[in-house]
Design a protein around this motif. Structure first.
Motif, PDB file in Angstrom:
ATOM      1  N   SER A 270      -6.393  14.726   8.538  1.00  0.00           N
ATOM      2  CA  SER A 270      -5.234  13.967   8.077  1.00  0.00           C
ATOM      3  C   SER A 270      -4.061  14.278   8.997  1.00  0.00           C
TER       4      SER A 270
ATOM      5  N   VAL B 239       2.043   2.478   2.574  1.00  0.00           N
ATOM      6  CA  VAL B 239       1.729   3.174   3.825  1.00  0.00           C
ATOM      7  C   VAL B 239       2.362   2.356   4.951  1.00  0.00           C
TER       8      VAL B 239
ATOM      9  N   GLY C 237      -7.067   3.043   8.627  1.00  0.00           N
ATOM     10  CA  GLY C 237      -5.697   2.528   8.784  1.00  0.00           C
ATOM     11  C   GLY C 237      -5.292   2.751  10.225  1.00  0.00           C
TER      12      GLY C 237
ATOM     13  N   GLU D  44      -8.273  -1.704   9.563  1.00  0.00           N
ATOM     14  CA  GLU D  44      -6.856  -2.032   9.389  1.00  0.00           C
ATOM     15  C   GLU D  44      -6.710  -3.200   8.418  1.00  0.00           C
TER      16      GLU D  44
ATOM     17  N   ALA E  50      -7.164   9.956   9.285  1.00  0.00           N
ATOM     18  CA  ALA E  50      -6.222   9.058   8.606  1.00  0.00           C
ATOM     19  C   ALA E  50      -4.796   9.547   8.835  1.00  0.00           C
TER      20      ALA E  50
ATOM     21  N   LEU F 102      -1.641   8.235   6.963  1.00  0.00           N
ATOM     22  CA  LEU F 102      -1.237   7.251   5.950  1.00  0.00           C
ATOM     23  C   LEU F 102       0.122   7.589   5.359  1.00  0.00           C
ATOM     24  N   SER F 103       0.134   8.210   4.183  1.00  0.00           N
ATOM     25  CA  SER F 103       1.380   8.628   3.524  1.00  0.00           C
ATOM     26  C   SER F 103       0.956   9.574   2.402  1.00  0.00           C
TER      27      SER F 103
ATOM     28  N   THR G   8       0.827  -1.213   0.000  1.00  0.00           N
ATOM     29  CA  THR G   8       0.000   0.000   0.000  1.00  0.00           C
ATOM     30  C   THR G   8       0.864   1.268   0.000  1.00  0.00           C
TER      31      THR G   8
END
Ligand SMILES: C[S@@+](CC[C@H](N)C(=O)[O-])C[C@H]1O[C@@H](n2cnc3c(N)ncnc32)[C@H](O)[C@@H]1O
Length: 251
Positions: free
Chosen positions: A222, A105, A134, A157, A196, A198-199, A103
């Motif tokens: 975020s 991430v 996530g 998840e 979230a 994440l990335s 992913t």
């Protein structure tokens, strides 16, 4: 300049770099003819790795790990560890971190300061629903469910072992649930707040999903990663890695 670029690398890469450079130094000393007892070489490796880890701005827990690693490697060296032990370790690591490779991430965690600041971003009215897209080991979900028993908290998840840890962590909390699966398959319309961490990679697609599915009046948060071309209404700095912050959009 180079150092500030290196500081942006994920901690695991900085840790590997520090051990690698320390090892190159130790190797150089040996090539120059220095003769020392084995344990002193290990000590030199540990000291070098710690020094470089500090220069690379790794957190204290990483530095402790860096100091211990050469001694651990020496203790295991030549030990008759059965092959299956390595296989089990590999599978466990793949189940926790492998998803990150697919992913893009990785697994890392919001700080306790971020958890505390998320509290301030929850609706005042009871019965609201919050989702962590996530959720990792479930730290934010478990914390928020404890401090706000009047809300419902969900974590989603994708990595099975990570999900299991989060699920066990939230088991005693009646207002928290952890789902195993992809955030892309979750329907967001039921949530008042979506969070979230994440990335940069999925942010444009996630924003499109948020805009499509979250109800007007909902909030999207975020952790640290921007949505390309979308200015948040609020930015709240949080403790943790360089530039850690909560970016908040009211929809
Ligand atoms: C950086 S961690 C964040 C953990 C937690 N939300 C926090 O704030 O501390 C990101 C997590 O998202 C998970 N993840 C990545 N892509 C996912 C996806 N498509 N669906 C569900 N989880 C995903 C990763 O396995 C990882 O555990």
């Amino acid at each position: 300049m180079l150092l500030s670029l290196l500081h942006r690398l994920p901690p695991v890469l900085r840790a590997l770099l520090a051990q690698g450079l320390a090892f190159a130094g130790v190797l150089l000393l040996a090539r120059l003819g220095l003769r020392l007892p084995g344990i002193v070489w290990v000590l030199l490796q540990a000291v070098g790795a710690v020094f470089l880890s500090r220069a690379l701005a790794l957190e204290v827990r990483w530095i402790v790990l860096q100091a211990a690693l050469p001694f651990l490697a020496r203790a295991l060296w030549g030990l008759a560890v059965p092959g299956w032990v390595y296989l089990v370790l590999f599978v466990a690591l793949a189940l926790v971190f492998g998803g990150g490779l697919l992913t893009r991430v990785p697994l890392y965690h919001a700080s306790r300061d971020a958890w505390a600041k998320l509290e301030g971003l929850l609706p005042d009215r009871p019965g609201f629903a919050f989702v962590d897209l996530g959720c990792g080991f479930g730290g934010p979900v478990a914390h928020l469910a404890r401090v706000r028993p009047d809300g419902r908290f969900t974590g989603i998840e994708a990595s099975p072992l990570t999900w299991l840890v989060a699920w066990l962590r939230c088991l005693p909390l009646p207002n928290a649930s952890i789902r195993l699966g992809s955030l892309w398959r979750a329907e967001l319309a039921a949530f008042d707040v979506a969070y979230a961490f994440l990335s940069p990679v999925p942010m444009a697609a996630l924003w499109a999903k948020v805009r499509r599915e979250l109800k007007p009046g909902s909030r999207f948060i975020s952790h640290s990663f921007e949505v390309p071309g979308e200015t948040p209404q609020r930015t709240i700095p949080v403790a943790g890695r360089d530039g850690a912050r909560l970016l908040v959009w009211e929809l």
